[in-house]
Design a protein around this motif. Structure first.
Motif, PDB file in Angstrom:
ATOM      1  N   ASP A 116     -11.889   4.816   0.553  1.00 37.22           N
ATOM      2  CA  ASP A 116     -13.261   4.700  -0.423  1.00 37.22           C
ATOM      3  C   ASP A 116     -14.312   4.199   0.080  1.00 37.22           C
ATOM      4  O   ASP A 116     -14.333   3.531   1.038  1.00 37.22           O
ATOM      5  N   GLU A 117     -15.507   4.342  -0.683  1.00 36.71           N
ATOM      6  CA  GLU A 117     -16.764   3.504  -0.310  1.00 36.71           C
ATOM      7  C   GLU A 117     -16.649   2.001  -0.282  1.00 36.71           C
ATOM      8  O   GLU A 117     -17.360   1.166   0.439  1.00 36.71           O
ATOM      9  N   THR A 118     -15.424   1.428  -0.642  1.00 38.03           N
ATOM     10  CA  THR A 118     -15.220  -0.190  -0.390  1.00 38.03           C
ATOM     11  C   THR A 118     -14.551  -0.404   0.721  1.00 38.03           C
ATOM     12  O   THR A 118     -14.335  -1.543   1.124  1.00 38.03           O
ATOM     13  N   GLY A 119     -13.850   0.540   1.467  1.00 43.33           N
ATOM     14  CA  GLY A 119     -13.045   0.287   2.609  1.00 43.33           C
ATOM     15  C   GLY A 119     -11.604   0.346   2.188  1.00 43.33           C
ATOM     16  O   GLY A 119     -10.959   0.119   2.973  1.00 43.33           O
ATOM     17  N   GLN A 120     -11.215   0.616   1.050  1.00 46.84           N
ATOM     18  CA  GLN A 120      -9.685   0.356   0.551  1.00 46.84           C
ATOM     19  C   GLN A 120      -9.180   1.876   0.802  1.00 46.84           C
ATOM     20  O   GLN A 120      -9.677   2.816   0.549  1.00 46.84           O
ATOM     21  N   GLU A 121      -8.090   1.745   1.428  1.00 42.76           N
ATOM     22  CA  GLU A 121      -7.171   2.925   1.886  1.00 42.76           C
ATOM     23  C   GLU A 121      -6.770   3.564   0.595  1.00 42.76           C
ATOM     24  O   GLU A 121      -6.207   3.025  -0.332  1.00 42.76           O
ATOM     25  N   ILE A 122      -6.886   4.933   0.321  1.00 41.29           N
ATOM     26  CA  ILE A 122      -6.756   5.729  -0.891  1.00 41.29           C
ATOM     27  C   ILE A 122      -5.612   6.423  -0.669  1.00 41.29           C
ATOM     28  O   ILE A 122      -4.456   6.580  -1.509  1.00 41.29           O
ATOM     29  N   ALA A 123      -5.497   7.206   0.489  1.00 42.52           N
ATOM     30  CA  ALA A 123      -4.195   8.137   0.768  1.00 42.52           C
ATOM     31  C   ALA A 123      -4.043   7.877   2.496  1.00 42.52           C
ATOM     32  O   ALA A 123      -5.049   7.770   3.022  1.00 42.52           O
ATOM     33  N   ARG A 124      -2.733   7.939   2.789  1.00 41.69           N
ATOM     34  CA  ARG A 124      -2.487   7.444   4.153  1.00 41.69           C
ATOM     35  C   ARG A 124      -1.358   8.126   4.716  1.00 41.69           C
ATOM     36  O   ARG A 124      -0.220   8.151   3.986  1.00 41.69           O
ATOM     37  N   ILE A 134       4.250   9.532   4.122  1.00 45.55           N
ATOM     38  CA  ILE A 134       3.129   9.120   3.360  1.00 45.55           C
ATOM     39  C   ILE A 134       3.280   7.512   2.973  1.00 45.55           C
ATOM     40  O   ILE A 134       4.639   7.035   2.681  1.00 45.55           O
ATOM     41  N   ILE A 135       2.326   6.891   3.199  1.00 45.68           N
ATOM     42  CA  ILE A 135       2.433   5.370   3.020  1.00 45.68           C
ATOM     43  C   ILE A 135       2.430   5.150   1.633  1.00 45.68           C
ATOM     44  O   ILE A 135       1.327   5.728   0.944  1.00 45.68           O
ATOM     45  N   GLU A 136       3.366   4.342   0.951  1.00 48.09           N
ATOM     46  CA  GLU A 136       3.267   4.081  -0.437  1.00 48.09           C
ATOM     47  C   GLU A 136       2.059   3.347  -0.927  1.00 48.09           C
ATOM     48  O   GLU A 136       1.273   2.682  -0.125  1.00 48.09           O
ATOM     49  N   ARG A 137       1.939   3.690  -2.119  1.00 43.99           N
ATOM     50  CA  ARG A 137       0.299   3.097  -2.497  1.00 43.99           C
ATOM     51  C   ARG A 137       0.283   1.663  -2.580  1.00 43.99           C
ATOM     52  O   ARG A 137      -0.869   1.017  -2.082  1.00 43.99           O
ATOM     53  N   ASP A 138       1.452   0.837  -2.695  1.00 42.47           N
ATOM     54  CA  ASP A 138       1.466  -0.732  -2.817  1.00 42.47           C
ATOM     55  C   ASP A 138       1.262  -1.314  -1.284  1.00 42.47           C
ATOM     56  O   ASP A 138       0.918  -2.366  -0.886  1.00 42.47           O
ATOM     57  N   LYS A 139       1.416  -0.127  -0.106  1.00 41.67           N
ATOM     58  CA  LYS A 139       1.188  -0.666   1.202  1.00 41.67           C
ATOM     59  C   LYS A 139      -0.194  -0.327   1.686  1.00 41.67           C
ATOM     60  O   LYS A 139      -0.341  -0.784   3.031  1.00 41.67           O
ATOM     61  N   LEU A 140      -1.006   0.213   0.926  1.00 41.52           N
ATOM     62  CA  LEU A 140      -2.222   0.670   1.377  1.00 41.52           C
ATOM     63  C   LEU A 140      -3.005  -0.607   1.694  1.00 41.52           C
ATOM     64  O   LEU A 140      -3.053  -1.703   0.878  1.00 41.52           O
ATOM     65  N   GLN A 141      -4.061  -0.834   2.676  1.00 39.89           N
ATOM     66  CA  GLN A 141      -4.636  -1.952   2.933  1.00 39.89           C
ATOM     67  C   GLN A 141      -6.302  -1.747   2.792  1.00 39.89           C
ATOM     68  O   GLN A 141      -6.967  -0.667   2.821  1.00 39.89           O
ATOM     69  N   ASP A 142      -6.897  -2.815   2.719  1.00 42.42           N
ATOM     70  CA  ASP A 142      -8.256  -2.979   2.726  1.00 42.42           C
ATOM     71  C   ASP A 142      -8.751  -2.817   4.244  1.00 42.42           C
ATOM     72  O   ASP A 142      -8.689  -3.989   4.847  1.00 42.42           O
ATOM     73  N   LYS A 143      -9.635  -2.021   4.410  1.00 41.24           N
ATOM     74  CA  LYS A 143     -10.152  -2.017   5.854  1.00 41.24           C
ATOM     75  C   LYS A 143     -11.388  -2.015   5.898  1.00 41.24           C
ATOM     76  O   LYS A 143     -12.314  -1.530   6.786  1.00 41.24           O
ATOM     77  N   SER A 144     -12.197  -2.586   5.027  1.00 39.43           N
ATOM     78  CA  SER A 144     -13.736  -2.888   4.684  1.00 39.43           C
ATOM     79  C   SER A 144     -14.104  -3.599   6.007  1.00 39.43           C
ATOM     80  O   SER A 144     -15.376  -3.403   6.255  1.00 39.43           O
ATOM     81  N   GLN A 145     -13.312  -4.693   6.526  1.00 41.73           N
ATOM     82  CA  GLN A 145     -13.854  -5.279   7.638  1.00 41.73           C
ATOM     83  C   GLN A 145     -13.708  -4.545   9.270  1.00 41.73           C
ATOM     84  O   GLN A 145     -14.014  -5.407  10.094  1.00 41.73           O
ATOM     85  N   ARG A 146     -13.032  -3.531   8.948  1.00 41.56           N
ATOM     86  CA  ARG A 146     -12.765  -3.022  10.134  1.00 41.56           C
ATOM     87  C   ARG A 146     -14.131  -2.383  10.980  1.00 41.56           C
ATOM     88  O   ARG A 146     -14.795  -1.674  10.216  1.00 41.56           O
ATOM     89  N   TYR A 147     -14.228  -2.470  11.994  1.00 49.06           N
ATOM     90  CA  TYR A 147     -15.431  -1.925  12.791  1.00 49.06           C
ATOM     91  C   TYR A 147     -15.489  -0.434  12.569  1.00 49.06           C
ATOM     92  O   TYR A 147     -16.760   0.029  12.305  1.00 49.06           O
ATOM     93  N   TYR A 148     -14.706   0.240  12.681  1.00 41.60           N
ATOM     94  CA  TYR A 148     -14.728   1.787  12.444  1.00 41.60           C
ATOM     95  C   TYR A 148     -15.213   2.139  11.303  1.00 41.60           C
ATOM     96  O   TYR A 148     -15.813   3.043  10.663  1.00 41.60           O
TER      97      TYR A 148
END
Length: 387
Positions: A116-124, A134-148
């Motif tokens: 999402d717009e904050t960098g949080q994984e919503i679906a993976r 499918i990666i479970e929702r509780d294992k989704l990560q915040d990627k807001s600091q990743r360069y990509y």
């Protein structure tokens, strides 16, 4: 009579010269022209091979770009972005199922994600090329600091982010065995045209690297993505940081190869290098096919040996034919010469001359026979007068 004074020897020498010199000149010319043609053909084949492999990589990445645009604009994605709070979870699960089906069908992506717009994984969805999950929702990560994420979220609509091709990392460590990855990402927008995050796909780069075999692939910074010696690959600072690069391999040709098309050759090796267009970026890679020059010249050398052998055999056959023809011509003359010597000594005058030839030699033999008969008649008249 000395052998070099004999007519047969002179005829053999003359026939050999007449046969050998044109054959030698023609043979040398044919070898030179054919050798040049074979070498040119070998270089053309190598260049076309490099072009085909480079186009295959570009085509592969073009399809990846198309997949990214499809996922970012799919009806399922749009449904999720339009969903209200009560529908959000069911629409999110539908998005996961679409990613899962896509991953299983394509089998070339390590990850397909929506952030999402904050960098949080919503679906993976993760894949190892054999299975996708499918990666479970509780294992989704915040990627807001990743360069990509940071670089993609700054892009304008429909602009695509393409990461460097590098080795995948988990928790900051390079995965082993190595997993080369290139990431394609694009922004998505909600129904109010506001940025709603990004879709990013991690491409399994082995899908286009492994078919290269021992051919060299160099990124835009001059570091080897693929190399016949595995320890010389991934030498860039974002990967193994060995420092080994194109300049280390070809110090005299570095600037002539990187990002350019062409062929370079020395007595030791021959290179064909081809620029590889990477869709979605201004950077280009370089594909290099290297072969030992002697390998390229094997067909040329084999042709020269075969042609030389054929030329030698042809000359030997010509010499044999010349010897046989000269013998056929001179044997009757030699016979007549022996007859003449014998007759001059009063010997063999009663023996007729028998030579089966319809040409000039035959006419000479007939004339000689008439002379012999005339001499016999003359001797008979002399005897009759003396008695």
């Amino acid at each position: 009579m000395k052998i070099h004074h004999r007519l047969r020897t002179k005829l053999i020498i003359l026939f050999s010269i007449v046969t050998f010199i044109p054959a030698l000149v023609t043979g040398i010319y044919a070898i030179q022209v054919s050798s040049k043609s074979l070498r040119s053909q070998a270089l053309t084949t190598q260049t076309m091979q490099a072009k085909t492999l480079a186009n295959n990589i570009t085509s592969f990445l073009t399809n990846v770009k198309g997949d990214l645009m499809f996922l970012s604009q799919s009806p399922v994605m749009k449904d999720y972005l339009r969903a209200n709070a009560s529908e959000a979870e069911s629409k999110r699960q539908a998005l996961e199922q679409e990613f899962l089906a896509f991953s299983r069908n394509r089998r070339i992506y390590y990850q397909i994600r929506y952030l999402d717009e904050t960098g949080q994984e919503i679906a993976r969805v993760d894949s190892n090329s054999l299975t996708s999950r499918i990666i479970e929702r509780d294992k989704l990560q915040d990627k807001s600091q990743r360069y990509y994420f940071k670089e993609t979220i700054r892009l304008l609509a429909n602009e695509i982010f393409v990461s460097p091709l590098d080795l995948n990392r988990e928790r900051g460590q390079i995965e082993r065995p190595f997993k080369p990855v290139i990431r394609y990402a694009v922004n998505i927008y909600d129904n109010k045209n506001n940025k709603a995050g990004i879709v990013i796909i991690n491409v399994d780069a082995n899908q286009f690297i492994k078919p290269l075999g021992n051919r060299r692939l160099v990124n835009h910074d001059g570091y080897f993505i693929n190399h016949p010696s595995s320890e010389k690959s991934w030498g860039g600072p974002i990967d193994l940081d060995t420092g080994y690069n194109l300049q280390s391999e070809y110090p005299q040709w570095n600037l002539r190869i990187l990002g350019q098309d062409g062929t370079l050759s020395t007595k030791r090796l021959t290179l064909s290098h081809k620029r590889v267009i990477v869709p979605g970026t201004f950077h280009n890679w370089t594909l290099i096919i290297q072969r030992d020059t002697q390998d390229i010249l094997k067909s040329v050398i084999a042709f020269r040996l075969m042609f030389s052998l054929i030329l030698i055999i042809a000359v030997l056959i010509a010499l044999i034919v010349g010897w046989l023809l000269s013998a056929r011509i001179t044997r009757p003359i030699e016979h007549l010469t022996r007859m003449a010597n014998a007759i001059s000594k009063g010997e063999m005058i009663s023996k007729s001359v028998e030579i089966q030839d319809k040409g000039e030699i035959g006419q000479l033999a007939h004339a000689f026979e008439r002379m012999r008969i005339s001499m016999l008649k003359a001797f008979d008249r002399i005897r009759q007068k003396s008695t």
